[in-house]
Design a protein around this motif. Structure first.
Motif, PDB file in Angstrom:
ATOM      1  N   PHE A 179       0.821  -1.206   0.087  1.00 15.56           N
ATOM      2  CA  PHE A 179      -0.053  -0.032   0.034  1.00 15.56           C
ATOM      3  C   PHE A 179       0.758   1.120  -0.097  1.00 15.56           C
ATOM      4  CE2 PHE A 179       0.360   1.531   4.421  1.00 15.56           C
ATOM      5  CZ  PHE A 179       1.042   0.561   5.211  1.00 15.56           C
ATOM      6  N   SER A 239       8.216  12.368   5.428  1.00 14.61           N
ATOM      7  CA  SER A 239       8.853  12.108   6.690  1.00 14.61           C
ATOM      8  C   SER A 239       9.683  13.089   6.935  1.00 14.61           C
ATOM      9  CB  SER A 239       9.175  10.764   6.944  1.00 14.61           C
ATOM     10  OG  SER A 239      10.383  10.425   6.079  1.00 14.61           O
ATOM     11  N   TYR A 240       9.932  13.662   8.179  1.00 15.07           N
ATOM     12  CA  TYR A 240      11.118  14.554   8.322  1.00 15.07           C
ATOM     13  C   TYR A 240      11.659  14.393   9.780  1.00 15.07           C
ATOM     14  CZ  TYR A 240       6.642  16.127  10.446  1.00 15.07           C
ATOM     15  OH  TYR A 240       5.571  16.037  10.865  1.00 15.07           O
ATOM     16  N   SER A 241      12.953  14.602   9.916  1.00 20.45           N
ATOM     17  CA  SER A 241      13.634  14.340  11.013  1.00 20.45           C
ATOM     18  C   SER A 241      15.009  15.074  11.241  1.00 20.45           C
ATOM     19  CB  SER A 241      13.838  12.860  11.415  1.00 20.45           C
ATOM     20  OG  SER A 241      14.440  12.561  12.534  1.00 20.45           O
ATOM     21  N   GLN A 279      16.908  14.021   7.809  1.00 21.56           N
ATOM     22  CA  GLN A 279      16.551  13.172   6.734  1.00 21.56           C
ATOM     23  C   GLN A 279      15.325  13.417   6.617  1.00 21.56           C
ATOM     24  OE1 GLN A 279      17.130   8.935   7.145  1.00 21.56           O
ATOM     25  NE2 GLN A 279      15.099   8.336   6.567  1.00 21.56           N
ATOM     26  N   THR A 300      14.475   3.668   1.057  1.00 23.04           N
ATOM     27  CA  THR A 300      13.903   3.277   2.421  1.00 23.04           C
ATOM     28  C   THR A 300      13.054   1.873   2.529  1.00 23.04           C
ATOM     29  OG1 THR A 300      11.893   4.736   1.788  1.00 23.04           O
ATOM     30  CG2 THR A 300      13.702   5.754   2.926  1.00 23.04           C
ATOM     31  N   ARG A 338      12.182  -1.548   2.995  1.00 22.36           N
ATOM     32  CA  ARG A 338      12.644  -2.838   3.691  1.00 22.36           C
ATOM     33  C   ARG A 338      11.707  -3.902   3.791  1.00 22.36           C
ATOM     34  NH1 ARG A 338      15.820   0.504   3.979  1.00 22.36           N
ATOM     35  NH2 ARG A 338      17.172   1.261   6.081  1.00 22.36           N
ATOM     36  N   ILE A 381      11.439  11.156  16.461  1.00 20.46           N
ATOM     37  CA  ILE A 381      11.232   9.808  15.708  1.00 20.46           C
ATOM     38  C   ILE A 381      10.260   9.809  14.635  1.00 20.46           C
ATOM     39  CG2 ILE A 381      10.582   7.344  15.894  1.00 20.46           C
ATOM     40  CD1 ILE A 381      12.004   7.633  18.731  1.00 20.46           C
ATOM     41  N   ARG A 382      10.277   9.495  13.346  1.00 21.55           N
ATOM     42  CA  ARG A 382       9.163   9.818  12.332  1.00 21.55           C
ATOM     43  C   ARG A 382       9.131   8.574  11.461  1.00 21.55           C
ATOM     44  NH1 ARG A 382       8.132  12.813  15.197  1.00 21.55           N
ATOM     45  NH2 ARG A 382       7.475  15.158  15.154  1.00 21.55           N
ATOM     46  N   GLU A 383       7.720   8.351  11.039  1.00 24.46           N
ATOM     47  CA  GLU A 383       7.691   7.128  10.401  1.00 24.46           C
ATOM     48  C   GLU A 383       7.869   7.502   8.745  1.00 24.46           C
ATOM     49  OE1 GLU A 383       4.195   4.240  10.697  1.00 24.46           O
ATOM     50  OE2 GLU A 383       3.488   5.679   8.982  1.00 24.46           O
ATOM     51  N   VAL A 384       8.911   6.578   8.223  1.00 22.54           N
ATOM     52  CA  VAL A 384       9.445   6.661   6.822  1.00 22.54           C
ATOM     53  C   VAL A 384       8.606   5.796   5.951  1.00 22.54           C
ATOM     54  CG1 VAL A 384      11.380   6.348   5.525  1.00 22.54           C
ATOM     55  CG2 VAL A 384      11.704   7.165   7.743  1.00 22.54           C
ATOM     56  N   ASP A 385       8.152   4.856   6.494  1.00 24.71           N
ATOM     57  CA  ASP A 385       7.433   3.694   5.299  1.00 24.71           C
ATOM     58  C   ASP A 385       6.366   3.040   6.464  1.00 24.71           C
ATOM     59  OD1 ASP A 385       6.501   1.971   3.889  1.00 24.71           O
ATOM     60  OD2 ASP A 385       8.291   0.857   3.398  1.00 24.71           O
ATOM     61  N   PRO A 386       5.179   3.377   6.306  1.00 27.62           N
ATOM     62  CA  PRO A 386       4.123   2.460   6.905  1.00 27.62           C
ATOM     63  C   PRO A 386       3.886   0.874   6.739  1.00 27.62           C
ATOM     64  CG  PRO A 386       3.042   3.958   5.609  1.00 27.62           C
ATOM     65  CD  PRO A 386       4.506   4.262   5.339  1.00 27.62           C
ATOM     66  N   LEU A 414       9.199   1.430   9.067  1.00 29.55           N
ATOM     67  CA  LEU A 414      10.397   1.639   9.127  1.00 29.55           C
ATOM     68  C   LEU A 414      10.443   3.368  10.071  1.00 29.55           C
ATOM     69  CD1 LEU A 414      13.500   1.389   8.411  1.00 29.55           C
ATOM     70  CD2 LEU A 414      12.954   3.053   6.396  1.00 29.55           C
ATOM     71  N   THR A 417      12.576   6.670  11.534  1.00 31.35           N
ATOM     72  CA  THR A 417      13.892   7.408  11.457  1.00 31.35           C
ATOM     73  C   THR A 417      14.016   8.163  12.787  1.00 31.35           C
ATOM     74  OG1 THR A 417      15.847   8.460  10.297  1.00 31.35           O
ATOM     75  CG2 THR A 417      13.482   9.254  10.176  1.00 31.35           C
ATOM     76  N   GLY A 418      15.164   8.535  13.179  1.00 33.93           N
ATOM     77  CA  GLY A 418      15.264   9.085  14.318  1.00 33.93           C
ATOM     78  C   GLY A 418      16.947   9.271  14.792  1.00 33.93           C
ATOM     79  N   ASN A 442      17.693   4.062  11.129  1.00 38.97           N
ATOM     80  CA  ASN A 442      16.492   3.721  10.052  1.00 38.97           C
ATOM     81  C   ASN A 442      16.369   2.352  10.562  1.00 38.97           C
ATOM     82  OD1 ASN A 442      15.372   5.732   7.664  1.00 38.97           O
ATOM     83  ND2 ASN A 442      17.671   6.218   8.422  1.00 38.97           N
TER      84      ASN A 442
END
Lengths: 545, 445
Positions: free
Chosen positions: A226, A450-452, A461, A540, A542, B362-367, B371, B373-374, B398
């Protein structure tokens, strides 16, 4: 930083009782009657007099009436409509060289006077642990003045049904374009703020903000995949006329990959594009990690600006006042003092401006009665200034505040918050298509993802919403699984081209969090499409068990 | 407004229900008194007390629903709130997924209130701050911290005869100590329901020691490392994962718990066998209210992960009805089993590894894969042959909590974690994990 807790507006029967953080409900038609100015002045005077009598050397009184409406839809259903009002008074004083703050929802002269006396008592208690007395930059009283967000269509006069229909129509457009699921929200904010101080100011401001984020999700159950895609239109500081789409306010993205918006938006068109985008992402090519030239649209770049330029140049962070939570800053005073610190390449100019029309942070006066203005933060790549409030101006040798004080409610103490911080457009004529024609191996990124960033704002990133591969000057197709990592100073020094003013537009952060207890504020960040050479891109994607 | 007692809250709920002309009516009252003190640069910056009580009323005509809230409690105001909710309900379109109010529930009280915590006063808060401010000055460190205590109550009621009332208290404390030259930083967090279990001096000393030890951090190459994550470092990573345990999202194909071809992964083993996680409103360390205010359903002790296997998902009333299963109340806490070892003992058994005090942004990169990141922050150290060798520079990671919980080597004694960065009250152990994925270095101290 944006805080997810403020987005839990949630709808549906399960969430129906969870009215969010913004206060108490009121019928929409009642919101149009502002509290009478003579009444507010009398209330404010009661607080100023009580504080002075109790020994305060300074006092300000903020009478706030915060009126909001949130509408949530899921696919073609309206899940929730919530009207809220919050009304009360906050009093800040200086006594014995220290701050004290107290607030009350007893909006009567006695209630405000009581809060003022309590604020003085708190200031005296705080003074015992204070290392040196506060120094406030002078502000000349402006007497009785008013300001309101310029607008032609007040959101409070638009029927709820029309607004709900607009969101449902947008969701339908997204579903028709290939999304499996759609959600849409409409956030409408009105802050009626009255400020008075012992400096002799009585300032009445009526501020409006809007945001209609739409999210499309596409699902491929057979492959268990998705993807989501968000709409691109920015949150704004203007009236409901923002949703009256005008052809002149549409901008064509490079290569025609999207339609983007300036001073009005077409919500259905934007949602349709999100639906199409989500579906496209299901089959897009996964990025090869490596170094790329990044071409970043303003719809994406605003958040990178917010995190890597807006926050590190907040003077309270530089001085250590956010050390326990939001963090400190790499842009330390010694770097600023050299007047040579290369924050970015020569073409990088950042301007702070709380007066930009249509921006989220636009007001005439800040929350300590300082008239808002425009000033340089980065000039020709060099760090030249910060964002300061009255008690910070002396630290950087300035005689007056920058007007950066803000509190998100009458019951929150005001402190230093970011103004609109924007990247100036390039001086030479350049369109996004011309910029891309110059790129051999690159990625065009649109939308916030996403942002960090670390607590001193070096390492970051970022992801986006839509990614397109650029090969030999041409957009060749969509990409997925893209995020770029860099260091703030390296990144801004890698800035190699900025499109001209014709391409300049604003994005915005509606729920920016900072402080303990945490408060939210809203700011806009403008830019034109901008290129950064040789930035590290990671993949990204995985697999989990 | 002062804290309501059971009888006052019941009387007000009954008045509101009595005013309603709608098909059904739901009421909740939430009140709290929050005291706080904030300091920075070894000096108090703000201190405050916030009191508020809010009544929310939601009514429905058929499948049309409207919601309002007020903070005035005289009869006229209560009736006005009900009428406004009714007006909104009449204006709102029908929601086909609307679910009717649930019936009467049996709420078994949980131990969420401690009188000693409710008695915290400004002097106590100032004393908390002074422990780290004075110790910071003595050690030539700059401290910044925040202490907040809450005393509150919640009442819920509906037109089907449901009623619940309970009081609660809690406190959260965080301190950052930094060296004057900015080369070292340490942090600590403590949460408790009972102030008698809280020691500000002990907590401050932890932050101070970490700050002093973290000076002159060396760079370690990014890569996969064995890590010892303190409970505060994992709380948000794991908390975000439990936010994705919604059955509807899984069944609809938009969750890491979705199954190829359709359906969800309930019953599958996704984590290491040592992983056991459950929710329990009556837990002695992290008690929470025995209901979920949104649905008004009674919470139950519920296993979530048993020996690495997913044993329950969250079912809203709507989705449970559609799937023909029992709906579930939203959990208020998450409890993870651990071992008996202290953090020091986990270090002693580590050949090579990295200790992480705190994670950040910390934030979601891929739901799809969860995944996240932080970064690490305020005390990151390198361990070799059972000893802390030296501080190291902070990393960006990551990593997915699903992978993390598959790579468990050892767990220590669980610790209470609260505060506004996590959505549950948590009791979680320090964990030693294999192959944690650090992807880049940060120069931030």
């Amino acid at each position: 930083m944006e805080r997810r807790t403020f987005l839990r507006i949630g709808g549906g029967a399960a969430g129906a009782m969870l009215v969010p953080v913004f206060g108490n409900a009121i019928a929409a038609e009642e919101l149009l009657n502002p509290v009478a100015l003579p009444f507010k002045k009398a209330l404010a005077d009661a607080g100023l007099n009580a504080a002075t009598k109790a020994g305060a050397s300074y006092c300000d009184v903020r009478i706030g009436r915060y009126l909001n409406q949130f509408i949530t839809t899921r696919d073609l259903n309206v899940e929730n409509v919530v009207n809220t009002e919050s009304y009360g008074v906050g009093v800040r004083v200086i006594a014995n060289g220290a701050y004290g703050f107290a607030s009350t929802n007893d909006v009567s002269p006695d209630g405000v006077a009581g809060a003022a006396r309590q604020a003085v008592a708190i200031a005296r208690a705080n003074a015992k642990l204070q290392t040196e007395p506060l120094q406030m930059a002078p502000v000349k009283g402006v007497g009785e003045v008013s300001w309101a967000t310029p607008m032609t269509r007040d959101w409070r006069t638009v029927p709820v049904k029309d607004k709900a229909d607009m969101l449902v129509a947008a969701s339908k457009a997204g579903l028709d374009a290939g999304a499996t699921f759609m959600t849409a929200n409409l956030f409408q904010v009105n802050q009626q703020k009255y400020f008075a101080s012992t400096d002799g100011s009585y300032i009445d401001q009526d501020i409006h903000r809007l945001w209609a984020p739409v999210t499309a999700t596409a699902v491929d159950k057979a492959n268990n995949r998705f993807r989501t895609c968000n709409s691109m239109a920015a949150p704004v500081g203007m009236g409901f006329e923002y949703f009256d789409a005008r052809a002149a306010d549409k901008v064509r993205a490079a290569g025609g990959v999207a339609t983007l918006y300036t001073r009005s938006t077409d919500l259905a068109e934007d949602a349709r594009a999100a639906g199409r985008g989500a579906k496209m992402k299901l089959t897009a090519k996964s990025v090869e990690p490596g170094k790329y030239d990044l071409v970043l649209s303003p719809e994406h770049l605003f958040l990178t600006i917010h995190e890597s330029v807006g926050h590190p140049t907040e003077l309270d962070r530089v001085l250590g006042y956010e050390a326990n939570y939001a963090g400190t800053s790499f842009a330390t005073l010694d770097k600023w003092q050299t007047k040579k610190f290369k924050f970015g390449s020569d073409r990088v100019n950042f301007i702070a401006d709380k007066t930009t029309p249509g921006s989220l942070g636009a007001v005439a006066f800040d929350d300590e009665g300082v008239r808002c203005k425009r000033w340089d933060i980065i000039r020709d790549g060099v760090l030249v200034n910060y964002q300061a409030t009255r008690d910070q101006a002396h630290v950087i040798g300035e005689k007056e505040s920058h007007g950066c004080s803000y509190a998100d409610s009458w019951n929150s103490v005001q402190f230093q918050r970011m103004p609109n911080v924007s990247l100036a457009a390039g001086k030479d004529k350049l369109t996004p298509d011309e910029m891309i024609a110059d790129v051999k191996k690159g990625i065009y990124i649109l939308g916030r993802g996403s942002y960090s960033i670390d607590q001193q704002r070096y390492n970051f990133q970022f992801g986006g919403q839509l990614y397109f591969e650029i090969k030999n000057g041409k957009i060749v197709g969509p990409l997925e699984d893209v995020a770029y990592q860099s260091n703030t100073q390296e990144f801004w020094n890698a800035c190699s081209a900025i499109c001209d003013q014709r391409d300049w537009r604003m994005g915005g952060s509606f729920f920016d969090g900072k402080g303990q207890p945490s408060q939210v504020s809203a700011v806009s960040h403008g830019s034109a499409t901008t290129r950064f050479n040789g930035i590290n891109v990671i993949n990204t994607a995985r697999k989990i068990g | 407004m002062k804290q309501m007692n059971h009888d006052e809250a019941k009387r007000i709920c009954d008045r509101v229900l009595g005013f309603s002309r709608a098909d059904e009516c739901r009421v909740s009252i939430a009140g709290s008194r929050k005291g706080n003190i904030r300091y920075a640069q070894n000096s108090v910056s703000t201190a405050g007390l916030t009191e508020n009580t809010q009544l929310t009323v939601s009514v429905a005509f058929g499948k049309r629903q409207g919601t309002t809230s007020i903070n005035e409690f005289d009869d006229k105001s209560l009736e006005r709130a009900v009428r406004r909710a009714e007006e909104i309900a009449r204006l709102a379109p029908e929601n086909p997924q609307f679910m009717p109010a649930i019936g009467k529930q049996a709420f078994k009280p949980s131990n969420t209130f401690t009188a000693a915590t409710a008695a915290i006063d400004p002097e106590y808060r100032a004393e908390v701050a002074s422990h780290s401010i004075l110790a910071g000055r003595k050690n030539k460190l700059v401290t910044a911290g925040f202490f907040v205590d809450t005393t509150g109550f919640q009442a819920i009621a509906n037109s089907n005869g449901l009623f619940g009332f309970q009081e609660f208290t809690d406190l959260d404390f965080t301190v950052t100590a930094r060296t004057e030259d900015g080369r070292g930083s340490g942090w600590v967090t403590r949460s408790a329901g009972d102030v008698r279990k809280f020691d500000a001096r002990e907590a401050s000393e932890v932050a101070i020691e970490k700050a002093l030890r973290s000076v002159d951090a060396r760079a370690l190459e990014p890569g996969r490392y064995t890590v010892i994550l303190e409970p505060a470092a994992t709380s948000e990573l794991i908390g975000r994962m439990f936010g994705s345990f919604d059955a509807r999202r899984a069944d609809e194909g938009r969750s890491f718990l979705s199954k190829k071809g359709g359906g969800n992964r309930l019953g599958e083993k996704l984590f290491d066998e040592q992983v056991n996680i459950w929710a329990d409103p009556w837990d002695k360390d992290v008690p929470v209210l025995p209901w979920d205010a949104g649905s008004m359903m009674a919470r139950e002790r519920t296993d979530v992960v048993r020996k690495g296997k997913i044993v329950s998902l969250d079912y809203s009333q709507y989705w449970a009805q559609k799937q023909g299963v029992k709906p579930t109340a939203r959990h208020g806490n998450m409890i993870m089993s651990g071992g008996s070892k202290s953090l020091e003992e986990l270090v002693a058994s580590t050949k090579k590894g990295v200790i992480v005090t705190r994670t950040w942004y910390i934030r979601e990169v891929d739901p799809q894969s969860l995944l996240l990141t932080g970064l690490t922050r305020d005390g990151t150290f390198y361990v070799e042959n059972g000893k802390i060798k030296h501080p190291i520079k902070n990393f960006r990671f990551n990593e997915s909590p699903v992978s993390m919980l598959n790579n468990v080597e050892e767990m220590g004694r669980p610790q209470i974690i609260g505060g506004d960065e996590v959505q549950y009250s948590m009791l979680i152990p320090p964990m030693k994990l294999r192959d944690f994925n650090f992807t880049s270095l940060s120069d931030a101290v």
